[in-house]
Design an enzyme around this catalytic site. Structure first.
Site, mmCIF file in Angstrom:
data_model
loop_
_atom_site.group_PDB
_atom_site.id
_atom_site.type_symbol
_atom_site.label_atom_id
_atom_site.label_comp_id
_atom_site.label_asym_id
_atom_site.label_seq_id
_atom_site.Cartn_x
_atom_site.Cartn_y
_atom_site.Cartn_z
ATOM 1 N N GLU A 247 0.884 -1.172 0.000
ATOM 2 C CA GLU A 247 0.000 0.000 0.000
ATOM 3 C C GLU A 247 0.914 1.212 0.000
ATOM 4 O OE1 GLU A 247 -3.291 0.272 -0.108
ATOM 5 O OE2 GLU A 247 -3.503 -1.889 -0.285
ATOM 6 N N CYS A 281 -2.363 9.046 2.771
ATOM 7 C CA CYS A 281 -2.004 8.599 1.412
ATOM 8 C C CYS A 281 -3.076 8.991 0.416
ATOM 9 C CB CYS A 281 -1.759 7.096 1.391
ATOM 10 S SG CYS A 281 -3.091 6.147 2.117
#
Ligand code: NAD
Length: 511
Positions: A247, A281
């Site tokens: 990720e 993010c």
């Protein structure tokens, strides 16, 4: 603890790191860096403990993890204290992002585990149906190495650790050296809820420890962090054919259509760019606003961004969590200024000792600027005017990242049409980073934003090997296609092709 300094090592030769507060740079903690020998020892304990944990069965494991919700609720103030000390983020932000989301993930995954991980029979199709029965068993992989970043130091550790444990694995967590104690809390609450000590362990250290964990005798790596580190991990895993999920970073675009509710879009633009000091993010990092509404949108954004409070003790926005992040944000803004962007609000590091950056609005950003191409991870609203939605989509896709994206419009059908043209892991209508908290939504990046997905129906199963077991129904002496081949074998296979796959009715029957 966001400022990490090397200090003299221990008498036994272990490296040590000192951690200073991002709020006022006062020393707040020290950690010893686990070396390869300690990593190997911890992984060996995890391996020895795993079969016992797996043998307890999914229902019992789920009950233990469900009780961790109560522990988390009871311990929340202490966890928030730690997160706040390590990151300086406002307590309300720690409550939303770390605690509420943490309770929800624990509660949800422990409720779902029995359904998603129980062995089950799968109906077979066509000619196999009368001959065989298929069962799928979800076998734990063994020991999972979970390596996590500093921006959501509790939640980004909790979510994969809980899923891996429910699936019957043992876990070794290596939280970021920037926020080690926030990550350590995950292990503390799970042990307090009843997960055996060797089944869930924490290792402290920096990249050296992370790399040693990847190289240790583990069975899967679940990594959340930067693209650069993700590449190194993928390369190490490739040597050993070790499965992994990555990720990674993002440069998420927000598209503001001409029919957007501009008040919501402007409030969203400011919040979704600045929440967690922009260090999410899926933060909004680029905004493409259609020309016909751009003036009003910029006016509203400017007004709202100027009202965001920041600084030690401020209600809205904390510091950057890491001193190197302050350098990145400063460099991106200087580069944008030099290339002709207008700074409508803020634009500089704040005065004082802490790692604060002024809430900033940049207008007239272009793709020649680092601000629009590299991950900034700071409290910056970067706005570009576009002719129409087609141009917005083209620019949104003009990125090496593809984590998530957002579309602001009053027309949900249009949001879905635009989403279908965006090359991103996910798309959100009239909102953005909330998508990570939606446990049902498979979450993961495209392009350089990652490999694999966490969350969604495949999430728990991603920590298992789904093993198909094909059962023989009739136990005859032999199958018709086995040796010796005969005319009859040939004829019956021909019949399957001719009357089965060769006719419309047959194809329907066999599908
Ligand atoms: P980072 O890659 O520097 O560090 C992440 C973790 O990896 C830390 O624990 C670190 O110690 C460890 N590490 C460093 N070098 C290593 C190596 N060679 N081998 C193994 N482990 C190593 O990332 P960061 O700066 O802590 O985190 C910020 C980044 O994470 C941003 O790019 C952000 O977008 C990304 N992120 C992604 C998601 C997502 O779900 N896609 C979520 C949060 C953050």
């Amino acid at each position: 603890m966001a400022i990490v300094r090397s200090i003299p090592g221990t008498a036994e030769g272990r490296r040590r790191l000192a951690l200073d507060s991002p709020v006022d740079r006062r020393p707040i903690d020290e950690i010893e860096v686990a070396d390869a020998a300690e990593v190997a020892a911890v992984v060996a304990k995890a391996r020895a403990a795993q079969p016992g944990w797996a043998a307890r069965g999914v229902a019992e494991r789920a009950a233990v993890l469900r009780s961790a919700v109560e522990v988390l609720v009871a311990r929340r103030e202490e966890i928030i204290d730690t997160v706040h000390a390590e990151t300086g983020k406002p307590r309300v932000e720690a409550l939303t992002m770390e605690i509420v989301a943490g309770c929800d993930f624990l509660n949800h995954w422990s409720a779902r585990a029995r359904r998603d991980l129980r062995p089950h029979r799968q109906r077979l199709h066509g000619y196999l149906l009368p001959l065989k029965k298929l069962y799928i068993d979800y076998q734990p992989l063994g020991v999972i190495g979970v390596i996590t970043p500093w921006n959501g130091p509790f939640i980004l550790s909790l979510n994969p650790v809980v899923q891996a444990l429910l699936a019957g694995n043992s876990v070794v967590l290596k939280p970021s050296e920037v926020t080690p104690r926030s990550g350590e809390w995950v292990v503390r609450i799970l042990r307090e809820a009843g997960v055996p000590n060797d089944v869930v362990q924490v290792l402290h250290g920096d990249g050296e420890t992370g790399a040693a964990l990847v190289d240790a005798e583990i069975d899967k790596v679940c990594f959340t962090g930067s693209v650069g580190t993700g590449r190194k991990i993928a390369a190490s895993c490739a040597q050993r054919l070790l499965p992994y999920t990555l990720e990674l970073g993002g440069k998420d675009a927000m598209i503001v259509c001409a029919d957007a509710d501009l008040e919501r879009a402007a409030a969203g633009a400011v919040y979704l760019s600045m929440f967690n000091t922009g260090q999410v993010c899926m933060s909004v990092e680029r905004i493409y606003v259609v020309d016909s509404v751009a003036d009003e949108f910029v006016r509203l954004v400017t007004e709202q961004a100027a009202a965001v409070t920041y600084g030690p003790g401020a209600a809205d926005m904390g510091p950057l969590f890491w001193d190197r992040q302050l350098d990145v944000v400063t460099r991106h803004i200087e580069d944008a200024k030099a290339k002709g962007a207008d700074i409508a609000v803020g634009g500089s590091p704040a005065a004082g000792n802490g790692l604060y950056f002024q809430p900033t609005v940049v207008v007239g950003a272009t793709h020649e600027m680092r601000l629009m191409t590299e991950e900034t991870f700071g409290p910056v609203v970067a706005i570009t005017r576009v002719r129409d939605e087609d141009e917005a989509i083209r620019l949104a896709n003009d990125s090496r990242y593809g984590l998530s994206g957002s579309v602001f419009t009053k027309d949900a059908a249009k949001a879905r049409r635009i989403a279908s043209r965006l090359v991103t892991g996910s798309v959100v209508h009239n909102d953005a980073s909330v998508i990570y908290g939606v446990a049902e939504a498979p979450f993961g990046g495209r392009k350089e934003s990652g490999v694999g997905q966490v969350n969604g129906t495949g999430a728990l199963r991603g920590f298992t090997h789904p093993q198909p077991v094909l059962i023989d129904r009739w136990q005859t002496k032999k199958e018709s296609v086995w040796y010796p081949y005969s005319e009859k074998t040939q004829r019956s296979l021909e019949a399957v092709v001719r009357y089965g796959f060769g006719t419309r009715l047959g194809r329907r029957f066999l599908s």
